[in-house]
Design an enzyme around this catalytic site. Structure first.
Site, PDB file in Angstrom:
ATOM      1  N   GLN A  13      38.286  43.933  33.214  1.00  0.00           N
ATOM      2  CA  GLN A  13      37.057  44.452  32.601  1.00  0.00           C
ATOM      3  C   GLN A  13      36.679  45.959  33.566  1.00  0.00           C
ATOM      4  N   ASP A  14      36.623  45.575  34.829  1.00  0.00           N
ATOM      5  CA  ASP A  14      36.298  46.877  35.610  1.00  0.00           C
ATOM      6  C   ASP A  14      37.380  47.773  35.743  1.00  0.00           C
ATOM      7  N   ASP A  59      52.599  42.228  41.784  1.00  0.00           N
ATOM      8  CA  ASP A  59      51.738  41.188  41.784  1.00  0.00           C
ATOM      9  C   ASP A  59      51.034  41.319  43.323  1.00  0.00           C
ATOM     10  N   THR A 126      31.654  40.642  46.467  1.00  0.00           N
ATOM     11  CA  THR A 126      30.736  39.893  45.446  1.00  0.00           C
ATOM     12  C   THR A 126      29.551  39.387  45.910  1.00  0.00           C
ATOM     13  N   GLU A 128      28.629  36.583  45.113  1.00  0.00           N
ATOM     14  CA  GLU A 128      28.973  35.228  45.126  1.00  0.00           C
ATOM     15  C   GLU A 128      29.312  34.873  46.777  1.00  0.00           C
ATOM     16  N   TYR A 150      36.278  30.558  45.474  1.00  0.00           N
ATOM     17  CA  TYR A 150      36.186  32.052  44.974  1.00  0.00           C
ATOM     18  C   TYR A 150      35.471  32.789  45.963  1.00  0.00           C
ATOM     19  N   LYS A 154      36.784  35.513  48.534  1.00  0.00           N
ATOM     20  CA  LYS A 154      36.277  36.946  48.643  1.00  0.00           C
ATOM     21  C   LYS A 154      35.390  37.346  50.034  1.00  0.00           C
ATOM     22  N   HIS A 180      28.283  41.891  36.447  1.00  0.00           N
ATOM     23  CA  HIS A 180      28.047  43.169  35.577  1.00  0.00           C
ATOM     24  C   HIS A 180      29.073  42.710  34.226  1.00  0.00           C
ATOM     25  N   ARG A 185      34.046  42.144  29.041  1.00  0.00           N
ATOM     26  CA  ARG A 185      34.093  40.941  29.768  1.00  0.00           C
ATOM     27  C   ARG A 185      34.956  39.853  29.378  1.00  0.00           C
TER      28      ARG A 185
HETATM   29  P1  NAP Z   1      38.806  40.303  35.485  1.00  0.00           P
HETATM   30  O1  NAP Z   1      38.600  40.861  34.280  1.00  0.00           O
HETATM   31  O2  NAP Z   1      38.771  38.663  35.626  1.00  0.00           O
HETATM   32  O3  NAP Z   1      39.966  41.271  36.030  1.00  0.00           O
HETATM   33  C1  NAP Z   1      40.837  40.557  37.056  1.00  0.00           C
HETATM   34  C2  NAP Z   1      42.070  41.628  37.088  1.00  0.00           C
HETATM   35  O4  NAP Z   1      42.814  41.265  38.431  1.00  0.00           O
HETATM   36  C3  NAP Z   1      42.897  41.393  35.961  1.00  0.00           C
HETATM   37  O5  NAP Z   1      43.451  42.796  35.653  1.00  0.00           O
HETATM   38  C4  NAP Z   1      44.163  40.385  36.380  1.00  0.00           C
HETATM   39  O6  NAP Z   1      45.135  40.804  35.660  1.00  0.00           O
HETATM   40  C5  NAP Z   1      43.968  40.824  37.726  1.00  0.00           C
HETATM   41  N1  NAP Z   1      45.032  40.117  38.305  1.00  0.00           N
HETATM   42  C6  NAP Z   1      44.870  38.496  38.405  1.00  0.00           C
HETATM   43  N2  NAP Z   1      45.859  38.030  39.328  1.00  0.00           N
HETATM   44  C7  NAP Z   1      46.247  38.905  39.624  1.00  0.00           C
HETATM   45  C8  NAP Z   1      47.770  39.002  40.649  1.00  0.00           C
HETATM   46  N3  NAP Z   1      48.037  38.053  41.315  1.00  0.00           N
HETATM   47  N4  NAP Z   1      48.321  40.083  41.048  1.00  0.00           N
HETATM   48  C9  NAP Z   1      47.721  41.312  40.536  1.00  0.00           C
HETATM   49  N5  NAP Z   1      46.651  41.472  39.640  1.00  0.00           N
HETATM   50  C10 NAP Z   1      46.096  40.075  39.397  1.00  0.00           C
HETATM   51  O7  NAP Z   1      37.362  41.013  36.764  1.00  0.00           O
HETATM   52  P2  NAP Z   1      36.402  41.888  36.701  1.00  0.00           P
HETATM   53  O8  NAP Z   1      35.254  41.428  36.013  1.00  0.00           O
HETATM   54  O9  NAP Z   1      37.007  43.181  35.963  1.00  0.00           O
HETATM   55  O10 NAP Z   1      36.234  42.059  38.133  1.00  0.00           O
HETATM   56  C11 NAP Z   1      36.872  43.086  39.001  1.00  0.00           C
HETATM   57  C12 NAP Z   1      36.863  42.729  40.397  1.00  0.00           C
HETATM   58  O11 NAP Z   1      35.580  42.592  40.777  1.00  0.00           O
HETATM   59  C13 NAP Z   1      37.416  41.363  40.660  1.00  0.00           C
HETATM   60  O12 NAP Z   1      37.865  41.218  42.040  1.00  0.00           O
HETATM   61  C14 NAP Z   1      36.259  40.571  40.664  1.00  0.00           C
HETATM   62  O13 NAP Z   1      36.315  39.194  41.484  1.00  0.00           O
HETATM   63  C15 NAP Z   1      35.174  41.458  41.237  1.00  0.00           C
HETATM   64  N6  NAP Z   1      33.714  41.055  41.054  1.00  0.00           N
HETATM   65  C16 NAP Z   1      33.405  41.096  39.731  1.00  0.00           C
HETATM   66  C17 NAP Z   1      31.902  41.036  39.287  1.00  0.00           C
HETATM   67  C18 NAP Z   1      31.641  40.959  37.724  1.00  0.00           C
HETATM   68  O14 NAP Z   1      30.503  40.519  37.585  1.00  0.00           O
HETATM   69  N7  NAP Z   1      32.542  41.460  37.010  1.00  0.00           N
HETATM   70  C19 NAP Z   1      31.338  40.990  40.217  1.00  0.00           C
HETATM   71  C20 NAP Z   1      31.441  41.288  41.745  1.00  0.00           C
HETATM   72  C21 NAP Z   1      32.874  41.205  41.840  1.00  0.00           C
HETATM   73  P3  NAP Z   1      45.645  39.972  34.226  1.00  0.00           P
HETATM   74  O15 NAP Z   1      44.883  40.683  33.141  1.00  0.00           O
HETATM   75  O16 NAP Z   1      47.062  40.250  34.092  1.00  0.00           O
HETATM   76  O17 NAP Z   1      45.286  38.579  34.626  1.00  0.00           O
HETATM   77  N1  GDD Z   2      31.170  30.558  32.585  1.00  0.00           N
HETATM   78  C1  GDD Z   2      30.051  29.861  32.273  1.00  0.00           C
HETATM   79  N2  GDD Z   2      30.248  28.952  30.907  1.00  0.00           N
HETATM   80  N3  GDD Z   2      29.025  29.607  33.022  1.00  0.00           N
HETATM   81  C2  GDD Z   2      27.900  29.160  32.633  1.00  0.00           C
HETATM   82  C3  GDD Z   2      28.000  28.049  31.761  1.00  0.00           C
HETATM   83  C4  GDD Z   2      29.141  28.261  30.638  1.00  0.00           C
HETATM   84  O1  GDD Z   2      29.211  27.301  29.732  1.00  0.00           O
HETATM   85  N4  GDD Z   2      26.937  27.569  31.432  1.00  0.00           N
HETATM   86  C5  GDD Z   2      26.134  28.036  32.394  1.00  0.00           C
HETATM   87  N5  GDD Z   2      26.611  28.857  33.207  1.00  0.00           N
HETATM   88  C6  GDD Z   2      26.176  29.366  34.290  1.00  0.00           C
HETATM   89  C7  GDD Z   2      27.198  29.454  35.558  1.00  0.00           C
HETATM   90  O2  GDD Z   2      27.065  28.136  36.266  1.00  0.00           O
HETATM   91  C8  GDD Z   2      26.524  30.131  36.499  1.00  0.00           C
HETATM   92  O3  GDD Z   2      25.578  29.987  37.419  1.00  0.00           O
HETATM   93  C9  GDD Z   2      26.171  31.361  35.563  1.00  0.00           C
HETATM   94  O4  GDD Z   2      26.229  30.637  34.083  1.00  0.00           O
HETATM   95  C10 GDD Z   2      26.867  32.791  35.441  1.00  0.00           C
HETATM   96  O5  GDD Z   2      28.311  32.155  35.552  1.00  0.00           O
HETATM   97  P1  GDD Z   2      29.695  32.872  35.072  1.00  0.00           P
HETATM   98  O6  GDD Z   2      29.355  34.049  33.796  1.00  0.00           O
HETATM   99  O7  GDD Z   2      30.982  32.396  35.069  1.00  0.00           O
HETATM  100  O8  GDD Z   2      29.808  34.073  36.340  1.00  0.00           O
HETATM  101  P2  GDD Z   2      29.566  33.808  37.919  1.00  0.00           P
HETATM  102  O9  GDD Z   2      28.100  34.270  38.361  1.00  0.00           O
HETATM  103  O10 GDD Z   2      30.037  32.342  38.070  1.00  0.00           O
HETATM  104  O11 GDD Z   2      30.726  34.985  38.566  1.00  0.00           O
HETATM  105  C11 GDD Z   2      30.763  36.260  37.905  1.00  0.00           C
HETATM  106  O12 GDD Z   2      30.029  36.763  38.984  1.00  0.00           O
HETATM  107  C12 GDD Z   2      30.259  37.195  40.150  1.00  0.00           C
HETATM  108  C13 GDD Z   2      29.263  37.932  41.080  1.00  0.00           C
HETATM  109  O13 GDD Z   2      28.247  37.339  41.182  1.00  0.00           O
HETATM  110  C14 GDD Z   2      32.211  36.595  38.136  1.00  0.00           C
HETATM  111  O14 GDD Z   2      32.454  37.726  37.505  1.00  0.00           O
HETATM  112  C15 GDD Z   2      32.944  36.602  39.536  1.00  0.00           C
HETATM  113  O15 GDD Z   2      34.002  37.184  39.491  1.00  0.00           O
HETATM  114  C16 GDD Z   2      31.848  37.597  40.385  1.00  0.00           C
HETATM  115  O16 GDD Z   2      32.045  37.840  41.486  1.00  0.00           O
END
Ligand code: NAP
Ligand code: GDD
Length: 324
Positions: A13-14, A59, A126, A128, A150, A154, A180, A185
């Site tokens: 996504q990002d 990778d 993050t 988290e 996770y 991180k 975000h 997503r």
């Molecule tokens: P995402 O959609 O899950 O994207 C993760 C990316 O990592 C994908 O491109 C995936 O590739 C790649 N990847 C996984 N394993 C890999 C490996 N072994 N080598 C190289 N690339 C690999 O995550 P996102 O939401 O865009 O988030 C981007 C980053 O910000 C992540 O590090 C996440 O933990 C962090 N983050 C996200 C949030 C959020 O709310 N979105 C918040 C805080 C931090 P494939 O597509 O090939 O699997």
């Molecule tokens: N995924 C998921 N599925 N979550 C659920 C569900 C379900 O069916 N029901 C309730 N939840 C609750 C989870 O228990 C959690 O408290 C919340 O919804 C958000 O879950 P996710 O959307 O899976 O995100 P996350 O907060 O665990 O993690 C995401 O945000 C982090 C930053 O705070 C991911 O993007 C992480 O990579 C990122 O670091």
């Protein structure tokens, strides 16, 4: 001179939104692309940038890949977004999560140190890491207490980023981003799982939506806003760590309600609580304090949760109608 950026996790996504932002700013963009049997390029296609991103096969767990990607890209800026990023999976695959999400960042830092220590580095940290929160509103000075493999992985990557900055004087910054979301997503994350279900229910393809803990609270923003903060961090004279958040927290329940109401439905008639989706240890509530990002980066979240939910539901309905 054209700036060159390397983005790991470019297919995520990002990664997709950041690649678009950098291309729009005139960067040459390289993306580390892990080989997969299935198509992972749909987001780059969605944003119509696939033919402008230079994909480098590799990778994060493979040091040779990270070194080669630095040599080939000659990057001035490196954004490390690649990770096993789904919290729930990290209990099922804790070691893989450690390798990719934790050590992967060090492989990238080492590659920079060996090839071009002047390159600037962004680590995707993050909220988290705050896990079992130690303060009601989390800022850069709030102590960490991760609650999942996770979050622990991180936190290791986060401290290694700080350590490389302090040990080798590298321009290594860490963005502590709160949740975000966007139409791009991954489907397993709760906001998209909900909008996918809302559209399917509205279109008569599904009846119920099974969720876990809907009392959990998150500080949700829009991914399109958040990638701007990543870029801004690498434009600063000095590296630093920044919380990136909206400063508002909402329950999963309310986030759900907003999405169902967009299409005139009542979530209570469709949501079923399923133990299967509860986590071994939950992060009950997250709420970020983005004051430092506002003051030093001039960054602010501009998209309200309601707008974000509507954007995601509308995109899902459009997808649903296209697919028939
Ligand atoms: P995402 O959609 O899950 O994207 C993760 C990316 O990592 C994908 O491109 C995936 O590739 C790649 N990847 C996984 N394993 C890999 C490996 N072994 N080598 C190289 N690339 C690999 O995550 P996102 O939401 O865009 O988030 C981007 C980053 O910000 C992540 O590090 C996440 O933990 C962090 N983050 C996200 C949030 C959020 O709310 N979105 C918040 C805080 C931090 P494939 O597509 O090939 O699997
Ligand atoms: N995924 C998921 N599925 N979550 C659920 C569900 C379900 O069916 N029901 C309730 N939840 C609750 C989870 O228990 C959690 O408290 C919340 O919804 C958000 O879950 P996710 O959307 O899976 O995100 P996350 O907060 O665990 O993690 C995401 O945000 C982090 C930053 O705070 C991911 O993007 C992480 O990579 C990122 O670091």
């Amino acid at each position: 001179m054209t700036k060159r950026a390397l983005v790991t996790g470019v297919t995520g996504q990002d990664g997709a939104y950041l690649a678009k932002l950098l291309l729009d700013k005139g960067y040459m963009v390289y993306g580390l692309h892990a080989r997969r049997a299935t198509d992972t390029l749909w987001r780059l296609r969605y944003l119509d940038i696939l033919d402008r991103v230079h994909l480098l096969e590799g990778d994060l767990t493979d040091l040779a890949s990270t070194i080669r990607s630095m040599v080939k890209s000659e990057a001035d800026e490196v954004y490390n977004l690649g990770a096993q990023s789904f919290v729930a999976t990290s209990w099922m695959q804790p070691i893989l999560t450690g390798y990719v999400t934790g050590l992967g960042a060090v492989n990238m830092l080492e590659a920079i140190r060996l090839t071009n220590p002047k390159a600037r580095f962004y680590q995707a940290s993050t909220s988290e890491m705050f896990g079992k929160i130690q303060e009601p509103m989390q800022s850069e000075s709030t102590p960490f207490y991760p609650r999942s493999p996770y979050g622990v992985a991180k936190l290791y990557a986060h401290w290694m980023t700080v350590n490389y900055r302090e040990s080798f004087g590298m321009h290594a910054s860490s963005g502590i981003l709160f949740n975000h979301e966007s139409p791009l997503r991954g489907i397993e994350f709760v906001t998209r799982k909900v909008t996918d279900a809302v559209a399917r229910i509205k279109l008569g393809k599904q009846k119920e939506l099974r969720l876990g803990n809907i009392d959990a609270k998150r500080d949700w923003g829009y991914a399109g806003d958040y990638v701007k903060a990543m870029w801004l961090m690498l434009q600063q004279n000095a590296p630093d760590d920044f919380v990136v958040a909206t400063g508002r927290t909402t329950t999963v329940r309310d986030m759900c309600r907003i999405a169902f109401e967009r299409v005139g439905l009542n979530y209570e008639q469709h949501v079923v609580i399923d133990e299967k989706f509860f986590r071994p240890a939950e992060v009950e509530v997250l709420l970020g304090n983005p004051a430092k990002a506002k003051e030093k980066l001039g960054w602010e979240a501009t998209t309200k949760l309601e707008t974000l939910r509507h954007m995601m539901v509308d995109a899902e309905l459009e997808r649903g109608r296209r697919e028939g």
